[in-house]
Design an enzyme around this catalytic site. Structure first.
Site, PDB file in Angstrom:
ATOM      1  N   GLY A  42      52.605  35.873  -2.532  1.00 32.64           N
ATOM      2  CA  GLY A  42      52.168  36.729  -3.643  1.00 32.64           C
ATOM      3  C   GLY A  42      52.521  36.111  -4.990  1.00 32.64           C
ATOM      4  O   GLY A  42      53.227  35.110  -5.057  1.00 32.64           O
ATOM      5  N   LEU A  77      55.529  46.031   2.980  1.00 28.00           N
ATOM      6  CA  LEU A  77      54.361  45.167   3.155  1.00 28.00           C
ATOM      7  C   LEU A  77      54.765  43.692   3.192  1.00 28.00           C
ATOM      8  O   LEU A  77      53.911  42.812   3.267  1.00 28.00           O
ATOM      9  CB  LEU A  77      53.366  45.374   2.003  1.00 28.00           C
ATOM     10  CG  LEU A  77      52.361  46.509   2.154  1.00 28.00           C
ATOM     11  CD1 LEU A  77      53.034  47.863   2.122  1.00 28.00           C
ATOM     12  CD2 LEU A  77      51.309  46.443   1.058  1.00 28.00           C
ATOM     13  N   THR A  96      61.648  37.623   8.320  1.00 23.21           N
ATOM     14  CA  THR A  96      61.092  38.624   7.407  1.00 23.21           C
ATOM     15  C   THR A  96      60.778  39.917   8.167  1.00 23.21           C
ATOM     16  O   THR A  96      61.150  41.011   7.740  1.00 23.21           O
ATOM     17  CB  THR A  96      59.823  38.083   6.724  1.00 23.21           C
ATOM     18  OG1 THR A  96      60.202  36.964   5.924  1.00 23.21           O
ATOM     19  CG2 THR A  96      59.150  39.132   5.860  1.00 23.21           C
ATOM     20  N   TYR A 149      54.092  36.135  14.524  1.00 27.18           N
ATOM     21  CA  TYR A 149      53.617  37.286  13.755  1.00 27.18           C
ATOM     22  C   TYR A 149      53.458  38.507  14.663  1.00 27.18           C
ATOM     23  O   TYR A 149      54.080  39.545  14.429  1.00 27.18           O
ATOM     24  CB  TYR A 149      52.294  36.912  13.101  1.00 27.18           C
ATOM     25  CG  TYR A 149      51.679  37.970  12.214  1.00 27.18           C
ATOM     26  CD1 TYR A 149      52.269  38.342  11.013  1.00 27.18           C
ATOM     27  CD2 TYR A 149      50.473  38.578  12.570  1.00 27.18           C
ATOM     28  CE1 TYR A 149      51.673  39.299  10.182  1.00 27.18           C
ATOM     29  CE2 TYR A 149      49.878  39.520  11.759  1.00 27.18           C
ATOM     30  CZ  TYR A 149      50.480  39.886  10.568  1.00 27.18           C
ATOM     31  OH  TYR A 149      49.883  40.822   9.748  1.00 27.18           O
TER      32      TYR A 149
END
Ligand code: NAD
Ligand code: UDP
Length: 324
Positions: A42, A77, A96, A149
């Protein structure tokens, strides 16, 4: 939505694609927003450009111990979302989604806050049922290149549902399906922004395999709307919801659609499919429609037009379609 007026909201990963749109909606609704983000995928710029007094943006890695701002509602998020990004540092993806989610959960619980977890349709893996309901257990290769993931998002769900069962923690899980819209980078390899950029540049569109694999693409304002409903309704406590658009398309159809709107007879080239690329994906959203009174509104054509317009104007900030 009056619910958000004067609420303090912590958005981890708020500088990312979906996060940036969510933050804008929270601010529009009168919320006070704290963003924490490590800026791995981001960027701070689009948030800072909002120039809002009710917004703070802090650089912070949620997988490391941190002092987090107090909040009434926490959205998690923070996670790379595109295969290129989450596979580039799989151990960090794990940290994370596991350590980061644990820290955010403990913080939210200590604040007596609601935690909304951004999970993913990837928890269904290459699904054995179709369309996918929240009760589907998933069919995931635990050791493949996507597993860092898929499996870490699954483990985060396990953690939060254990917490919901054994404490008074208010956790809610959104299984988000493929989302697209302004603010996505073309370099992260995801199909829609890549196809639109290829079509407009006059290049061939790169379809993986024979293009018969399917996805159900949801425009970002609809996804954000779903997250806002999930965070605000009491019925959602301790529950899991699919958030996605149930209109399913083959990837080849998406490529043809994009060429018809933006292209000029572009070629399509067929490339090798990535390992463990999923064959079918479509959400059953009856639960969200019934309990959250949420349903996606933006058609693929409307969403593509808005995405294209934002690329033309070089906009990085969120853009809503006129119908949303
Ligand atoms: P994104 O990569 O644009 O945003 C993720 C944000 O998290 C980025 O700003 C990144 O810098 C930040 N981040 C990553 N690791 C972090 C860490 N350790 N500490 C703090 N910040 C960290 O991705 P997105 O598309 O906006 O996705 C947002 C969330 O939604 C993710 O959790 C993703 O798994 C989920 N999701 C997205 C989609 C989709 O189609 N975009 C589909 C399913 C689920
Ligand atoms: N895809 C493709 N060409 C591209 C990029 C993606 O055919 O240039 C395919 C990809 O293999 C997958 C689908 O489009 O079958 C959606 O890919 P994306 O990365 O957008 O989402 P995900 O695979 O995470 O669902």
């Amino acid at each position: 939505m009056t619910f958000w007026r004067n609420k303090t909201v912590l958005v981890a990963g708020g500088a990312g694609f979906i996060g940036c749109h969510l933050v804008q909606e929270l601010l529009r609704a009168g919320g006070k927003v704290h963003v924490v983000d490590n800026f791995s995928t981001g960027r701070a710029g689009p948030l800072k450009a909002l120039g809002q007094d009710n917004l703070t943006v802090e650089q912070l890695d949620i997988s490391r111990p941190a002092i987090l701002p107090q909040a009434d509602i926490v959205f998690n998020l923070a996670s790379p979302a595109s295969p290129i990004h989450y596979q580039s540092d799989p151990i960090q993806t794990w940290k994370t989604n596991i350590l980061g989610t644990l820290q955010l959960f403990e913080h939210a619980h200590a604040c007596n806050a609601t935690l909304v977890q951004a999970s993913t349709s990837e928890v269904y893996g290459d699904p054995l049922s179709h369309p996918q309901k929240e009760t589907d257990w998933g069919h995931v290769n635990p050791v493949g290149p996507r597993a860092c993931y898929d499996e870490s998002k699954r483990a985060a769900e396990t953690l939060l549902m254990d917490a919901a069962r054994t404490s008074d923690a208010d956790v809610r899980i959104a299984r988000i399906f493929n989302t697209y819209g302004p603010g996505m980078t073309t370099s992260d390899g995801r199909a829609i922004p890549k196809f639109v950029a290829q079509a407009k540049a006059g290049d061939a569109l790169t379809v993986h395999g024979d293009g018969t694999q399917t996805r159900s693409f949801c425009y970002v304002s609809d996804t954000v709307d779903g997250l806002l409903h999930l965070g605000s309704l009491p019925v959602a406590k301790g529950e899991i919801f699919n958030i996605g658009n149930p209109v399913e398309n083959t990837i080849l159809d998406i490529a043809r659609h994009v060429i018809a709107i933006f292209g000029d007879g572009n070629d399509i080239v067929f490339e090798d499919r990535p390992v463990d690329d999923l064959q079918r994906r479509r959400p059953d959203i009856k639960k969200a429609e019934t309990l959250l009174q949420w349903t996606p509104k933006v058609t693929l054509k409307e969403g593509l037009m808005t995405l294209s317009e934002s690329q033309r104007q070089g906009k990085t900030k969120a853009t809503r379609t006129h119908t949303s």
